[in-house]
Each structure stands twice: as C-alpha cells, then as structure tokens.
Design an enzyme around this catalytic site. Sequence first.
Site, PDB file in Angstrom:
ATOM      1  N   LYS A   1       0.842  -1.210   0.000  1.00  0.00           N
ATOM      2  CA  LYS A   1       0.000   0.000   0.000  1.00  0.00           C
ATOM      3  C   LYS A   1       0.870   1.250   0.000  1.00  0.00           C
ATOM      4  CE  LYS A   1      -4.023   1.890   2.558  1.00  0.00           C
ATOM      5  NZ  LYS A   1      -4.904   1.663   3.729  1.00  0.00           N
TER       6      LYS A   1
ATOM      7  N   SER B   1      -9.856   1.488   2.708  1.00  0.00           N
ATOM      8  CA  SER B   1      -9.012   2.321   1.885  1.00  0.00           C
ATOM      9  C   SER B   1      -7.928   1.561   1.124  1.00  0.00           C
ATOM     10  CB  SER B   1      -8.338   3.392   2.749  1.00  0.00           C
ATOM     11  OG  SER B   1      -7.471   2.791   3.702  1.00  0.00           O
TER      12      SER B   1
ATOM     13  N   SER C   1      -9.971  -1.106   6.749  1.00  0.00           N
ATOM     14  CA  SER C   1      -9.398  -0.922   5.410  1.00  0.00           C
ATOM     15  C   SER C   1      -8.670  -2.118   4.818  1.00  0.00           C
ATOM     16  CB  SER C   1      -8.462   0.276   5.401  1.00  0.00           C
ATOM     17  OG  SER C   1      -9.215   1.449   5.362  1.00  0.00           O
TER      18      SER C   1
END
Length: 483
Positions: free
Chosen positions: A76, A151, A175
């Site tokens: 990420k 997210s 997330s």
Amino acid sequence: MPDVSLTATDLARAVQAREITPQALLDAARARAQAARDLNALISLNDRAEAQAAQVQARLDAGETLPLAGVPVTVKDNINVTGTRTTCGSRILANYVSPYDATVVERLHAAGAIILGKANMDEFAMGSSTESSASGPALNPWDRTRVPGGSSGGSAVAVAANITPVALGSDTGGSVRQPAAFTGIYGLKPTYGRVSRYGLVAYASSLDQIGPFARTAADLALLMNVLAGHDPRDATSLDVPPAFQPGTPDDLRGIKVGVIRESLSGNTPGVEAALRATLDALRGAGASVREVSVPNVQHAVAAYYLIAMPEASSNLARYDGMVYGARVPAGDVMESMTRAREEGFGPEVKRRVMLGTYALSSGYYDAYYSKAMRVRRLIAQDFARALAEVDLLVTPTSPFPAFRRGERTQDPLAMYAADVDTVAINLAGLPALSVPAGFEEVDGKRLPVGIQFIAPALKDEVLVRLAGGLEGIGAVKVEAPGH
Ligand code: GLN
C-alpha cells in the site's frame, strides 16, 4: 512465463527449487500488472525490483533458504519502500520519495520477497472505496462499475486480479477487511502491536495496523510469520513471536463461535445467506454456534470517527510544505503553508482535519473526544466479556457487497456507515479476519461476500487456523474474477 496466479507458497517453493528465477517471476508479475492496468490497482512500480531480484538470486546461489523466495508483493502506498514514492494517494505527497524501508518491508526483503509496486488507496487511508485517491479510483475486478472497497482497495485488487499473490494494506477501521470482502479474498487485521507500524504513514495512530491480503490460509500464515514480531522502533510493538499455520477441519471441532446479535440486522439477502451458510458449515464440522450480545457496538461508528479524526488532525499537521509535502511559493510563510494544504489535500482529508480539530478544541473536548474515549473503553469491555464466553465472534464484514462507484461519495455519512461491522474491532485492538464466504448476485453480476471472525487479543494464530479449516470443508472459496 511463470504463472503468477499461483500462491506465494507455491511460487516460493518453485523459486527455491530453481524451477523459476526471481527475474522471470518479476517479469510475469509486471506483465500481469500491465494487462490489468485498467483496474488502477497500482500507483507506481518499484524501479529497484530488478536489483532486488538479482540479490535474491545471489542469496539462493549462496545456499540460503528463503520463505518468500522471489515472491512479488504489492505494498500500500502509505508504507515506505526505499527509492519509491510514498504518495498516500495524496497530491501533497506526489513527489515524496522514501529514504528508508518500513520494518515490514525490511522483513519482506529479508525473507526474499520482491516489492512489485505501490498500491492505490483512499487519500491518507481515509475512505471505504478507494475513490478519494489523487490517482483516481481503483476498480472492482468483479464489476468494474463498482468500488473494490477501501481504503486499501489497490492492494486487494492486486491480489484478487492475480497481479501478486499477496499484498500489504493498513487497517484503521476496516481498510484491509472490507476491501478483502468486496474482492473475494482474505484480509487480516492483526492485534494492535503485533505488526510494526514503523514506516507506515500515520492516520490514526491508536487504531492503525498493517495487515496482509492473500488467497489461501497457507499464504496468510507464511506472510504473518514473516511480518509479525517485536520491533524496537515502534513503541507499541509487542514481543510475541509469530507461530502461524493453516489449520485443518479438525481445528473446527469443539470451537465455540458467537454470532454478534447487533450485526444481524440491515444485511442484504446475499450477506445473510453467506453468514448462514458459514455457520451451518461450522456446525457441520463440530463447532457450536450461539448468539452473543456486544451492546455498545451500536456506538462504534460514532466513537470511531470522533477518535480517528482528532488523531488525523494531529498527525497531518506535518504536511505544511515546510516539514513535509509539496511547497507552494507565496509572499509569506503563513500563506505558503495555507496554500500547500489548500492545494495538496482533497475534500475528505480537509473535512477530517477540521472536524478533528473541532472535537479537540477547548469547550468541545469533553463533549466529543473524551466521551468517545469512554465509549471505546465500554466497547473493549463488551468484547472481553463476549470472548470469555466463546472462542471466536463472527459478523458479516460489511452489510452489503461492493457498492457502485459514486454511490456514496456525495454523502460522507453514508460512506462512514459502510464501516459499521469493522471499526469496533480497531477500537478494541483485537485481531479479525475477513474470509471469502460466497457471492451475491446483483444486476446479473456475482459480487463476493466476506464474513468476519474476531479473536481475543494475541490469538491471531487462531484465525488463520480457522481459515485453513474452513478451506478444508469447502466453506471458503477464492475464485478468480473473469478478465
Ligand atoms: N473507512 C474508515 C475510515 O475512513 C477506515 C479506513 C481505514 O481503515 N484506513 O476511516
């Protein structure tokens, strides 16, 4: 070309056995990333991957055994990798190149993994759909008109669409788990403190936790054994050595599972069916299932946002174009800082900085922040009580499968409501795993459904054993979306 749709376990074995070279595997992952680029899963590729593949090759030639030999991993874009940009999905960090590796990245390298690239995400991990990214939305491979969740949507898509077998995300309020559910794979949020946050860009520090995405229980175990463990550079890191292994159906016999009563209403028919099927499968394998109450979870979304936003407002103060972030030249320093933040942050980040600052301001602190902290304690106590009665708790990961792009962007409260099943777990610091438990057909498309299991603190291993058991009885199915 090597088949990148294989698991990390199989790929590492093949590389270790010299059947595939790390470079050939990297080439295959890059080709796959290129073929799937319309999904917008990746923000950037790692320029140093080639050199890393050569290093792994040299270590294998020198006789080393590497648990993740040559395995390509997506990380990420809020986790620092030396020499790559860490944009956090924000314009303000568009040109920030990390001078160091996060601890998790160091550990991946030590295990022989190769970072393929950085994954798309909601700006500063604020969101549930990957639509607030400055790099544009990531698409759900099961239905490109829908969101992949967020997210950590880009990380989930990378694994679901077979770009890399595993990926890292961060989970502050869901997330990792929610995008795993929306894309039909596993997503684990470890116990707070089990995986180092050193090198993870802070959103809400008391809630943030790095977690893995994978397609099999064996891969989850492999990855967690590499990632977890004490890190002196993270003051909240716990000294609990990892001992993960995928379980078998035998591990399901005799376990006591509690369904959280408060999570049983408001779910779509497909989510209800997947929950029922999972519970039936557990009973069939010798587990006992009953309902338990965790009454204060009804306040979890309110408490979560009243804690996450104040922490975010404090953590994001450093992006002023002076300390961090793109500088905007202006007449004086105040104007320069103001314009850096005005131009660098998107609307959701601004909303949270303002609401967070408000909730912390004198006169409001007691009414909002401090009250939310008391609710947080009540929720933690509720979970402790419930987990004294049963071994594991279960809820849907989300009340609905992937929603349409644009469906919730105009209404922040509707977006926040998507986190109803996940945020309480971060408030309590517990480990939780979303397992792919079936599909719901919506408008002629099959959309994945996730079921969430919650364990007592530090019992992360139990969740991965459970996942192996559920695979063994066919209750969990990871399928590849049609491309
Ligand atoms: N959707 C939640 C939020 O926006 C959770 C995000 C996360 O876990 N990073 O805060």
